[in-house]
Design a protein around this motif. Structure first.
Motif, short mmCIF file in Angstrom:
data_model
loop_
_atom_site.label_atom_id
_atom_site.label_comp_id
_atom_site.label_asym_id
_atom_site.label_seq_id
_atom_site.Cartn_x
_atom_site.Cartn_y
_atom_site.Cartn_z
N ARG A 154 -6.28 -6.48 8.70
CA ARG A 154 -4.85 -6.37 8.40
C ARG A 154 -4.63 -5.66 7.07
O ARG A 154 -3.77 -4.78 6.96
CB ARG A 154 -4.21 -7.76 8.41
CG ARG A 154 -2.68 -7.73 8.28
CD ARG A 154 -2.08 -9.11 8.45
NE ARG A 154 -2.34 -9.99 7.33
CZ ARG A 154 -3.17 -11.02 7.36
NH1 ARG A 154 -3.87 -11.29 8.46
NH2 ARG A 154 -3.34 -11.79 6.31
N TRP A 155 -5.40 -6.04 6.05
CA TRP A 155 -5.25 -5.43 4.73
C TRP A 155 -5.67 -3.96 4.76
O TRP A 155 -4.99 -3.10 4.18
CB TRP A 155 -6.06 -6.20 3.69
CG TRP A 155 -5.34 -7.40 3.18
CD1 TRP A 155 -5.31 -8.65 3.74
CD2 TRP A 155 -4.51 -7.46 2.01
NE1 TRP A 155 -4.52 -9.48 2.99
CE2 TRP A 155 -4.03 -8.79 1.92
CE3 TRP A 155 -4.15 -6.55 1.04
CZ2 TRP A 155 -3.18 -9.21 0.89
CZ3 TRP A 155 -3.31 -6.96 0.01
CH2 TRP A 155 -2.85 -8.28 -0.06
N ALA A 156 -6.78 -3.65 5.42
CA ALA A 156 -7.24 -2.26 5.47
C ALA A 156 -6.25 -1.39 6.23
O ALA A 156 -5.95 -0.26 5.83
CB ALA A 156 -8.62 -2.19 6.13
N THR A 157 -5.71 -1.91 7.33
CA THR A 157 -4.74 -1.16 8.12
C THR A 157 -3.47 -0.88 7.31
O THR A 157 -2.92 0.22 7.34
CB THR A 157 -4.38 -1.93 9.41
OG1 THR A 157 -5.56 -2.11 10.19
CG2 THR A 157 -3.34 -1.17 10.22
N THR A 158 -3.02 -1.87 6.57
CA THR A 158 -1.83 -1.67 5.74
C THR A 158 -2.09 -0.66 4.64
O THR A 158 -1.22 0.15 4.31
CB THR A 158 -1.37 -3.01 5.14
OG1 THR A 158 -1.13 -3.93 6.19
CG2 THR A 158 -0.09 -2.83 4.33
N GLY A 159 -3.31 -0.68 4.06
CA GLY A 159 -3.65 0.31 3.05
C GLY A 159 -3.63 1.72 3.60
O GLY A 159 -3.14 2.65 2.95
N VAL A 160 -4.16 1.88 4.82
CA VAL A 160 -4.11 3.19 5.46
C VAL A 160 -2.65 3.60 5.69
O VAL A 160 -2.26 4.75 5.42
CB VAL A 160 -4.87 3.17 6.80
CG1 VAL A 160 -4.62 4.46 7.59
CG2 VAL A 160 -6.36 2.98 6.57
N GLY A 161 -1.85 2.67 6.19
CA GLY A 161 -0.44 2.98 6.42
C GLY A 161 0.28 3.37 5.14
O GLY A 161 1.12 4.28 5.14
N LEU A 162 -0.08 2.71 4.04
CA LEU A 162 0.52 3.06 2.75
C LEU A 162 0.15 4.49 2.36
O LEU A 162 1.01 5.26 1.91
CB LEU A 162 0.06 2.06 1.69
CG LEU A 162 0.51 2.34 0.26
CD1 LEU A 162 2.03 2.28 0.14
CD2 LEU A 162 -0.13 1.33 -0.70
N CYS A 163 -1.12 4.84 2.49
CA CYS A 163 -1.55 6.19 2.16
C CYS A 163 -0.82 7.24 2.98
O CYS A 163 -0.54 8.35 2.50
CB CYS A 163 -3.06 6.33 2.39
SG CYS A 163 -4.09 5.50 1.17
N LEU A 164 -0.49 6.89 4.22
CA LEU A 164 0.16 7.84 5.13
C LEU A 164 1.68 7.73 5.11
O LEU A 164 2.36 8.34 5.93
CB LEU A 164 -0.36 7.64 6.56
CG LEU A 164 -1.85 7.90 6.76
CD1 LEU A 164 -2.27 7.53 8.17
CD2 LEU A 164 -2.18 9.36 6.48
N GLY A 165 2.20 6.93 4.18
CA GLY A 165 3.65 6.79 4.08
C GLY A 165 4.25 5.85 5.08
O GLY A 165 5.43 5.96 5.40
#
Length: 233
Positions: A154-165
């Motif tokens: 969950r945390w890694a996925t959210t970090g990716v989403g943050l990087c991609l806006g």
């Protein structure tokens, strides 16, 4: 008169004492390097704590970061209680630091068999939805070490989403799909962090036995290096 000794800046007549140590990143890097060579992380932590308490902070190297660096050395010295004190002093100082002190503090609390306190800190960070992708990377790694693969994903996925806006997309999206393939330019301007998060996320999903998804396939689009880490057989 000012002199420099192994990265320590001292100036006669500065402040109220004869010699004033000015905190610098070079100084703490040198202490850290010496500890890595000698293995004496305890001595390094003690030196850093003393400097953090007595030295003069600067805009380039605030006191909070000095306490944070000391706490990291205490962790390497296998003294989580002392490390927790260092991280708490960084929080109490309230100044800027290269990472949120609550993340390494949570690690120290886990090592002290205080999971409830550690999890409360992680939940607090989660509620705030920080804007620094590195925090998501660090928390995901910590949860992975704790064998909480679902939480780590969950945390890694959210970090990716943050990087991609796509801030917040990961809290409830275990395997997101992308309507269109995004460019490798990231919302926060840090493609290196995006790659780190994608790689970590891929490894977590392999451990969970999950099929490849669109985020996994983004690893193939980086221009250099291996496309993705090999899954363990």
């Amino acid at each position: 008169m000012t002199e420099f000794v192994r990265g320590v800046e001292t100036g006669l007549g500065l402040g109220t004492s004869g010699d004033v140590v000015v905190l610098t990143r070079d100084l703490f890097d040198a202490i850290e390097f010496d500890a890595a060579c000698s293995g004496d992380h305890r001595a390094a932590a003690e030196q850093m704590i003393t400097l953090a308490a007595s030295g003069t902070q600067t805009d380039e190297f605030p006191r909070s970061e000095a306490y944070l660096r000391a706490g990291e050395q205490w962790l390497l010295a296998d003294d989580p209680a002392a490390a927790a004190q260092g991280f708490r002093r960084a929080l109490e100082d309230g100044g800027p630091a290269f990472v949120d002190p609550r993340v390494p503090l949570a690690r120290a609390l886990f090592m002290m068999d205080k999971p409830a306190e550690a999890e409360a800190l992680i939940q607090q960070i989660e509620h705030e939805q920080p804007s620094d992708p590195r925090i998501y990377d660090l928390v995901a790694e910590l949860l992975m070490e704790r064998s909480d693969l679902t939480g780590a994903l969950r945390w890694a996925t959210t970090g990716v989403g943050l990087c991609l806006g796509r801030l917040g997309a990961g809290w409830d999206a275990g395997a997101p799909t992308l309507a269109s393939r995004p460019a490798m330019s990231t919302a926060n301007g840090d493609p290196t962090e995006l790659r780190l998060l994608l790689t970590l996320r891929y490894r977590i999903r392999v451990d969970l036995g999950l099929p490849e998804d669109d985020y996994d396939r983004l690893l193939d689009e980086f221009p250099s290096g291996p496309a993705r880490p090999a899954a363990d057989s």
